[in-house]
Design a protein around this motif. Structure first.
Motif, PDB file in Angstrom:
ATOM      1  N   CYS A 140      42.834  31.113  31.917  1.00  0.00           N
ATOM      2  CA  CYS A 140      44.121  30.863  32.563  1.00  0.00           C
ATOM      3  C   CYS A 140      45.169  30.564  31.490  1.00  0.00           C
ATOM      4  CB  CYS A 140      44.035  29.675  33.510  1.00  0.00           C
ATOM      5  SG  CYS A 140      42.780  29.857  34.803  1.00  0.00           S
ATOM      6  N   THR A 147      48.941  31.162  45.458  1.00  0.00           N
ATOM      7  CA  THR A 147      49.344  29.933  44.778  1.00  0.00           C
ATOM      8  C   THR A 147      48.499  28.778  45.310  1.00  0.00           C
ATOM      9  OG1 THR A 147      51.084  29.290  46.360  1.00  0.00           O
ATOM     10  CG2 THR A 147      51.708  30.854  44.647  1.00  0.00           C
ATOM     11  N   CYS A 159      45.894  34.265  35.775  1.00  0.00           N
ATOM     12  CA  CYS A 159      46.251  32.962  36.350  1.00  0.00           C
ATOM     13  C   CYS A 159      47.211  32.234  35.420  1.00  0.00           C
ATOM     14  CB  CYS A 159      44.981  32.137  36.526  1.00  0.00           C
ATOM     15  SG  CYS A 159      45.272  30.388  36.869  1.00  0.00           S
ATOM     16  N   GLY A 174      48.815  28.175  39.635  1.00  0.00           N
ATOM     17  CA  GLY A 174      48.263  26.845  39.917  1.00  0.00           C
ATOM     18  C   GLY A 174      49.307  25.781  39.628  1.00  0.00           C
ATOM     19  N   TYR A 177      49.393  28.448  35.133  1.00  0.00           N
ATOM     20  CA  TYR A 177      49.310  27.132  35.767  1.00  0.00           C
ATOM     21  C   TYR A 177      50.099  26.077  35.004  1.00  0.00           C
ATOM     22  CZ  TYR A 177      46.194  25.535  32.077  1.00  0.00           C
ATOM     23  OH  TYR A 177      45.691  25.161  30.861  1.00  0.00           O
ATOM     24  N   LEU A 183      40.096  26.664  39.388  1.00  0.00           N
ATOM     25  CA  LEU A 183      40.916  27.792  38.932  1.00  0.00           C
ATOM     26  C   LEU A 183      40.029  28.869  38.313  1.00  0.00           C
ATOM     27  CD1 LEU A 183      44.028  26.050  37.278  1.00  0.00           C
ATOM     28  CD2 LEU A 183      43.802  26.969  39.584  1.00  0.00           C
ATOM     29  N   ALA A 219      47.886  38.192  41.211  1.00  0.00           N
ATOM     30  CA  ALA A 219      47.931  37.121  40.208  1.00  0.00           C
ATOM     31  C   ALA A 219      47.872  35.795  40.933  1.00  0.00           C
ATOM     32  CB  ALA A 219      49.218  37.205  39.382  1.00  0.00           C
ATOM     33  N   MET A 220      47.470  34.757  40.210  1.00  0.00           N
ATOM     34  CA  MET A 220      47.469  33.452  40.854  1.00  0.00           C
ATOM     35  C   MET A 220      48.243  32.433  40.056  1.00  0.00           C
ATOM     36  SD  MET A 220      43.760  31.809  40.424  1.00  0.00           S
ATOM     37  CE  MET A 220      44.415  30.237  40.942  1.00  0.00           C
ATOM     38  N   VAL A 257      39.845  32.825  39.453  1.00  0.00           N
ATOM     39  CA  VAL A 257      40.152  33.870  38.472  1.00  0.00           C
ATOM     40  C   VAL A 257      38.978  34.833  38.318  1.00  0.00           C
ATOM     41  CG1 VAL A 257      40.422  34.213  35.990  1.00  0.00           C
ATOM     42  CG2 VAL A 257      41.843  32.565  37.173  1.00  0.00           C
ATOM     43  N   TYR A 275      47.040  26.009  49.651  1.00  0.00           N
ATOM     44  CA  TYR A 275      47.297  27.330  49.085  1.00  0.00           C
ATOM     45  C   TYR A 275      48.368  28.043  49.889  1.00  0.00           C
ATOM     46  CZ  TYR A 275      44.908  29.983  52.775  1.00  0.00           C
ATOM     47  OH  TYR A 275      44.555  30.543  53.970  1.00  0.00           O
TER      48      TYR A 275
END
Ligand SMILES: [Zn+2]
Length: 225
Positions: free
Chosen positions: A77, A6, A52, A32, A54, A41, A29-30, A45, A204
């Motif tokens: 994203c 994150t 991603c 934002g 966000y 971002l 996975a991320m 990715v 993060y």
């Protein structure tokens, strides 16, 4: 079990680095939480090769491509702004932006505008509960809830509407940004509020989320609606 990276607010050298994949090999996975330029971002990715999701911050800037096109959104994203998605068995939703503190065009909302956004999201969460037995696993926001990790000044005050959200929909996590740790604001970055763990991700963090038990009944399910 799902491993998330994150991010929000600050470009971190350990992330914006060609060795990011070596440092975070098992991220799946991320997420934002705003106030990052799209390139950042997109870099993560691309380098990690993971999905991603966000929301917007209050300072998200517009970038321009070489052909002069406006780039408002990070490519590759998925915006969670005002919507809910299911990813790998986890239910995600997002409400970005900060409290309105000036007339800038950025994503700023009054308390009552944010409450309206909460209620606009509610039908989707009710569908989640019918389909999956719970409203939501993770709410992504930019600003924190009122009284949790807030800064000392008005622009860094949180939303009461997000307390209402947690009271009513009890996500397992509320992940926010906006409260830069480098400003010397609240050093506390994890706070439990009722059934929700509130996490500040400015900079993060790595987060491991257990898969929910299918059809898990929560106390919220038995409340009168
Ligand atoms: Zn912010």
């Amino acid at each position: 079990m799902m491993r998330f990276l994150t991010v929000s607010d600050e470009v971190v050298p350990a992330i914006y680095s060609l060795s990011i994949k070596d440092r975070f090999p098992d991220v799946e996975a991320m997420l934002g939480c705003g106030d990052l330029q799209p390139y950042y971002l997109e870099f993560i990715v691309t380098m990690l090769g993971v999905p991603c999701f966000y929301v917007q911050g209050n300072h998200d800037r517009v970038e321009y491509s070489e052909s002069g096109e406006e780039i408002n959104a990070p490519r590759g994203c998925t915006s969670l702004e005002g919507r809910s998605v299911s990813h790998a068995g986890l239910l995600l939703a997002g409400l970005g932006g900060s409290i309105r503190y000036n007339r800038d065009s950025g994503a700023q909302y009054t308390e009552s505008q944010m409450l309206m956004r909460v209620w606009r999201l509610a039908p989707r969460l009710l569908v989640n509960r019918l389909r999956y037995g719970r409203y939501l696993d993770i709410l992504l926001t930019h600003a924190p809830p009122l009284g949790i990790h807030n800064g000392p000044d008005f622009p860094h005050r949180g939303f009461r509407a997000l307390l209402t959200f947690m009271d009513r929909f009890a996500p397992r996590y509320l992940i926010h940004g906006h409260i830069h740790r480098s400003y010397g604001f609240s050093a506390v970055t994890e706070t439990r509020y009722k059934r929700t763990m509130v996490l500040n991700t400015a900079g993060y963090r790595l987060l491991t989320v257990d898969a929910p038990a299918p059809g898990r009944a929560t106390p919220a399910d038995t409340e009168a609606s």
